[in-house]
Design a protein around this motif. Sequence first.
Motif, short mmCIF file in Angstrom:
data_model
loop_
_atom_site.label_atom_id
_atom_site.label_comp_id
_atom_site.label_asym_id
_atom_site.label_seq_id
_atom_site.Cartn_x
_atom_site.Cartn_y
_atom_site.Cartn_z
N THR A 152 52.26 37.90 41.48
CA THR A 152 50.75 38.98 41.34
C THR A 152 50.19 38.62 40.09
O THR A 152 51.50 38.94 38.97
CB THR A 152 51.45 40.37 42.08
N VAL A 158 34.58 48.21 40.17
CA VAL A 158 34.48 47.18 40.91
C VAL A 158 32.62 47.08 41.79
O VAL A 158 32.85 46.00 42.35
CB VAL A 158 35.15 46.91 42.02
N SER A 166 33.04 42.48 39.96
CA SER A 166 32.88 42.24 41.15
C SER A 166 33.08 40.66 40.50
O SER A 166 33.82 39.04 40.83
CB SER A 166 32.66 42.69 41.59
N ARG A 179 35.90 37.58 40.39
CA ARG A 179 36.48 36.62 41.47
C ARG A 179 36.79 35.60 40.84
O ARG A 179 37.70 34.99 41.21
CB ARG A 179 34.87 36.62 42.42
N GLU A 189 40.44 35.00 40.13
CA GLU A 189 41.14 35.14 41.26
C GLU A 189 41.52 34.16 41.65
O GLU A 189 42.33 33.01 42.32
CB GLU A 189 40.65 36.41 42.99
N ASP A 190 39.83 33.55 41.63
CA ASP A 190 39.77 32.21 41.97
C ASP A 190 40.39 31.00 40.78
O ASP A 190 41.86 30.20 41.92
CB ASP A 190 38.92 31.24 41.97
N VAL A 227 48.32 35.94 43.06
CA VAL A 227 47.24 36.72 43.25
C VAL A 227 46.93 37.93 42.28
O VAL A 227 47.77 37.77 41.84
CB VAL A 227 48.10 37.51 44.68
N LEU A 260 45.92 41.60 42.13
CA LEU A 260 45.65 42.77 42.52
C LEU A 260 44.82 43.77 42.35
O LEU A 260 44.62 43.08 40.30
CB LEU A 260 47.16 43.74 43.14
#
Lengths: 338, 338
Positions: free
Chosen positions: B64, B72, B78, B82, B85-86, B94, B96
């Motif tokens: 993580t 956000v 955001s 994103r 995250e990708d 992952v 958080l």
Amino acid sequence: MSQTASIKDVATHAQVAVGTVSNVLNYPDRVSQRTKERVLKSIAELGFVRNDAARQLRAGQSRTIGLIVLDVGNPFFSSVARAAEDAATTLGSVVLVGDSGQDASREAHYMDLFQEQRVQGLLISPVGDVGQRIDTLRERGVPTVLVDELADTERCSSVSVDDEEGGYLAAKHLLDIGRRRLAFVGTPSIRQVASRLKGAQRAVGEVSDASIEVLDSEGQTVLTGRKVGNSLVERSPEERPEAVFCSNDLLALGVMQSLTMLRTVRIPEDIALIGYDDIDFAISAVVPLSSIRQPTEALGRTAIELLAEEQESGGTKHRSVVFTPELVVRQSTAGADS
Amino acid sequence: MSQTASIKDVATHAQVAVGTVSNVLNYPDRVSQRTKERVLKSIAELGFVRNDAARQLRAGQSRTIGLIVLDVGNPFFSSVARAAEDAATTLGSVVLVGDSGQDASREAHYMDLFQEQRVQGLLISPVGDVGQRIDTLRERGVPTVLVDELADTERCSSVSVDDEEGGYLAAKHLLDIGRRRLAFVGTPSIRQVASRLKGAQRAVGEVSDASIEVLDSEGQTVLTGRKVGNSLVERSPEERPEAVFCSNDLLALGVMQSLTMLRTVRIPEDIALIGYDDIDFAISAVVPLSSIRQPTEALGRTAIELLAEEQESGGTKHRSVVFTPELVVRQSTAGADS
DNA sequence: CGTAACAAATGAAACGATTCAAAGACGAGT
DNA sequence: ACTCGTCTTTGAATCGTTTCATTTGTTACG
């Protein structure tokens, strides 16, 4: 001390048993003042930080709630997420947010992930058909609350907004200002969108000479909206709809960008435009955008509440809360006759 | 089977040792075809799902990555989130996301939380002075990458955009279109905002008869922007600035709402307006908003890359990547002379 | 037939917290 | 001095994985 100290290290350092350290952390009243101070001092000196994984393992459950949304970039969802986070915080839980991007496989991925994390519960705004998986989760003690989608009350709880009513309100409004040839822009493969369309069609059905055309946007973003807008601009004026209802504000803003870019089409004179969600940006659009407002904070908050109810009842009692959307009229649908 | 099956249950069911089940999961090549099939069948039948807490506990580390952003709800963040995250997904991690809401105590809360989770690393867009805490984290083996803020390279890595340059670009542009009395709207207590202001002041300093007034918005949202806008509307025309530079697009859109609501002030004729970030909604504003574009995807992606570098080097090598922002001119600052 | 070489399977130990029955400490009451 | 009750502290057992040194099984070769 480059490695993190464990509770055992603290116990050794403070010359007490591990159980005592644990008690200081979890049941401070059980421990005498003197020992408590000594332990706390050791904790500070060693820079001890609880290991959540070990805690969870022992507890058998995490303090985590999973939330899967269709698109975090969409202010509607980020607003819901925020409200859910706030509500969860007061319960001592944390919300993990996953973005399915309207992709069933990403959705499944996050469901797997959250299951591995042994989340307390799951809030989900589903893409695919998740009924089956939700049943499985419930059997395993993971309550689920559908967000922005009405649930079969036999199965699980849900918070939603009456999408059909919202669609009806939007289309009715367009008809009320005298438009007859309407267009609906959205991806009807998504259930919410389908419901909004259904409501719109009902409104259209109530007026004899009205019609509604469906334009599949293949996406729900500003970008895809722009594409649809371009296709509208390319049409001859007679072939263009008199009013457009977009299944969300992002789409509507995209359509608006296209229409206003080329100066040939005027909003609302030539095409009246209404969106859905009433995001903060709707009001500050080129032409302030009419929309259907959804109570996002209430959705997020209630979702967490229902999850708590599910947990208390052991996943046996389900409840569905349906909110009513609200029409917000702005300049993009200002009456042609006004 | 209302409880989740453990690896032990699977082992019993498949009549093998727990180690074998583990091997099927982690090193399928070590297991013979026949046993593998048997184990997989048992896993399916029992509906076994790995317990991530136990995994982490044993591994001593999670998969993580923590990300703490200022807001956000702000499309800038955001978008960065994103992208991060990708990028993390391709590394099997992952992300958080924690929202500090520009509140130092919430920021600290998330840092504690992420530490308890034993995150692989931390990406943070800091509010308060986190230097101290980052040092502590590094000592404990948690690499940190500052996001949207230049780091002392002795300490940790960072990805950022040259805010001073961005501020300079914005103010220079306003001066170039002939405006002299400028106003800056933002919360200079935030470092990025302060840098943008500094750049703007430098540009103003280069023009003899130019001035810049600072309006503290006490927040960075559409709502706080609207408040500032109202205060501008209340001023007499001579006292109003000729151009306004907002430290982000949300503020700018809020200001724009106020100014356009009351029809007394025209954009850009009376007041030219420029924002910062170039969020998707800037282009579809009442008056399409000029802005300073930041490469959000690159920020998010690079942040993860730098984190990976930190991990590989054991937190010894640090690198700072600084991107250059870009001026995007739209109607809200269309030259008065044009 | 013996054994070397390799593949596959085993199962105890470890990770770090929490829990809980049991032991220890201490004072009050008889 | 002894017992009882209360308050504190103890430490082994447990959660579900992964790891790894061992054991077991199989095949090939002299």
